[in-house]
Design a protein around this motif. Sequence first.
Motif, PDB file in Angstrom:
ATOM      1  N   ASP A  16       3.115 -27.565  -2.417  1.00 29.56           N
ATOM      2  CA  ASP A  16       4.241 -28.438  -2.738  1.00 29.56           C
ATOM      3  C   ASP A  16       4.120 -28.766  -4.222  1.00 29.56           C
ATOM      4  O   ASP A  16       3.435 -28.051  -4.951  1.00 29.56           O
ATOM      5  N   LEU A  44       3.686 -20.243  -0.139  1.00 32.82           N
ATOM      6  CA  LEU A  44       4.596 -20.772   0.870  1.00 32.82           C
ATOM      7  C   LEU A  44       4.970 -22.205   0.535  1.00 32.82           C
ATOM      8  O   LEU A  44       4.103 -23.051   0.324  1.00 32.82           O
ATOM      9  N   HIS A  45       6.254 -22.441   0.454  1.00 34.22           N
ATOM     10  CA  HIS A  45       6.755 -23.817   0.351  1.00 34.22           C
ATOM     11  C   HIS A  45       7.831 -23.970   1.416  1.00 34.22           C
ATOM     12  O   HIS A  45       8.842 -23.271   1.386  1.00 34.22           O
ATOM     13  N   ILE A  47      10.865 -25.591   3.000  1.00 30.23           N
ATOM     14  CA  ILE A  47      11.989 -26.462   2.681  1.00 30.23           C
ATOM     15  C   ILE A  47      12.392 -27.093   4.008  1.00 30.23           C
ATOM     16  O   ILE A  47      12.950 -26.429   4.879  1.00 30.23           O
ATOM     17  N   THR A  69      16.318 -25.746  -3.444  1.00 28.88           N
ATOM     18  CA  THR A  69      15.839 -24.365  -3.485  1.00 28.88           C
ATOM     19  C   THR A  69      15.597 -23.917  -4.923  1.00 28.88           C
ATOM     20  O   THR A  69      14.600 -23.236  -5.208  1.00 28.88           O
ATOM     21  N   VAL A  72      12.369 -25.663  -6.143  1.00 31.33           N
ATOM     22  CA  VAL A  72      11.207 -25.048  -5.507  1.00 31.33           C
ATOM     23  C   VAL A  72      10.942 -23.677  -6.123  1.00 31.33           C
ATOM     24  O   VAL A  72       9.791 -23.315  -6.382  1.00 31.33           O
ATOM     25  N   GLY A  73      11.984 -22.918  -6.387  1.00 36.39           N
ATOM     26  CA  GLY A  73      11.827 -21.606  -7.012  1.00 36.39           C
ATOM     27  C   GLY A  73      11.131 -21.693  -8.360  1.00 36.39           C
ATOM     28  O   GLY A  73      10.238 -20.900  -8.659  1.00 36.39           O
ATOM     29  N   LEU A  76       7.404 -22.476  -7.768  1.00 34.02           N
ATOM     30  CA  LEU A  76       6.649 -21.326  -7.279  1.00 34.02           C
ATOM     31  C   LEU A  76       6.472 -20.267  -8.365  1.00 34.02           C
ATOM     32  O   LEU A  76       5.443 -19.582  -8.408  1.00 34.02           O
ATOM     33  N   ILE A  95       6.448 -14.701  -2.621  1.00 33.82           N
ATOM     34  CA  ILE A  95       6.954 -16.073  -2.526  1.00 33.82           C
ATOM     35  C   ILE A  95       7.786 -16.177  -1.258  1.00 33.82           C
ATOM     36  O   ILE A  95       8.611 -15.302  -0.982  1.00 33.82           O
ATOM     37  N   HIS A  96       7.534 -17.236  -0.497  1.00 31.19           N
ATOM     38  CA  HIS A  96       8.244 -17.427   0.767  1.00 31.19           C
ATOM     39  C   HIS A  96       8.660 -18.894   0.869  1.00 31.19           C
ATOM     40  O   HIS A  96       7.809 -19.783   0.827  1.00 31.19           O
ATOM     41  N   THR A  97       9.966 -19.124   0.975  1.00 31.39           N
ATOM     42  CA  THR A  97      10.497 -20.494   1.042  1.00 31.39           C
ATOM     43  C   THR A  97      11.472 -20.639   2.212  1.00 31.39           C
ATOM     44  O   THR A  97      12.679 -20.763   2.003  1.00 31.39           O
TER      45      THR A  97
END
Length: 156
Positions: A16, A44-45, A47, A69, A72-73, A76, A95-97
């Motif tokens: 986070d 991994l974040h 949402i 988003t 967060v992008g 990351l 990267i996985h959200t």
Amino acid sequence: MSTLNPTDRNILLAVDNSENSQKAVSYVARLLGGIGGGFHITLLHLIIEPDTDYFPSEQERISWLKQHTTEVGALLEKYRSILEAHGIGSDQIRIHTPVRYCPSVSECILAEKDILEYGTIVVGRKGLTPKEEILLGSVSSKLVKLAKNCAVWVVN
């Protein structure tokens, strides 16, 4: 001598925007940087989708998701840069959200671990006092308690 399962070489780094998450990313970067290939790291974040009645309108929900988003992008990408600066190849970093409803963040992380087939989960330890940890619980404590068929690294 036993051989490694391919999933053992996959590391799920659940992050986070906390200082402890950045410490976890830096730890993994220092530990694995420069050792070559053979593993993958997924940043991994989660949402966490708010309840449907949280926003007054669907348009506001969509606007929030889009803005969150984007934020967060950027976070990351910053974490990706830390890993790459330590010699971890860009082809080794994913990267996985996912946007999902999460009544329990730790259970959602474990679900993602199973979906993505990862053998190791890395998290930063939340800076809770012992009393807060008893009252609120912590994601890292729950992960250690609930995780099956994987290693959990908790970075302090």
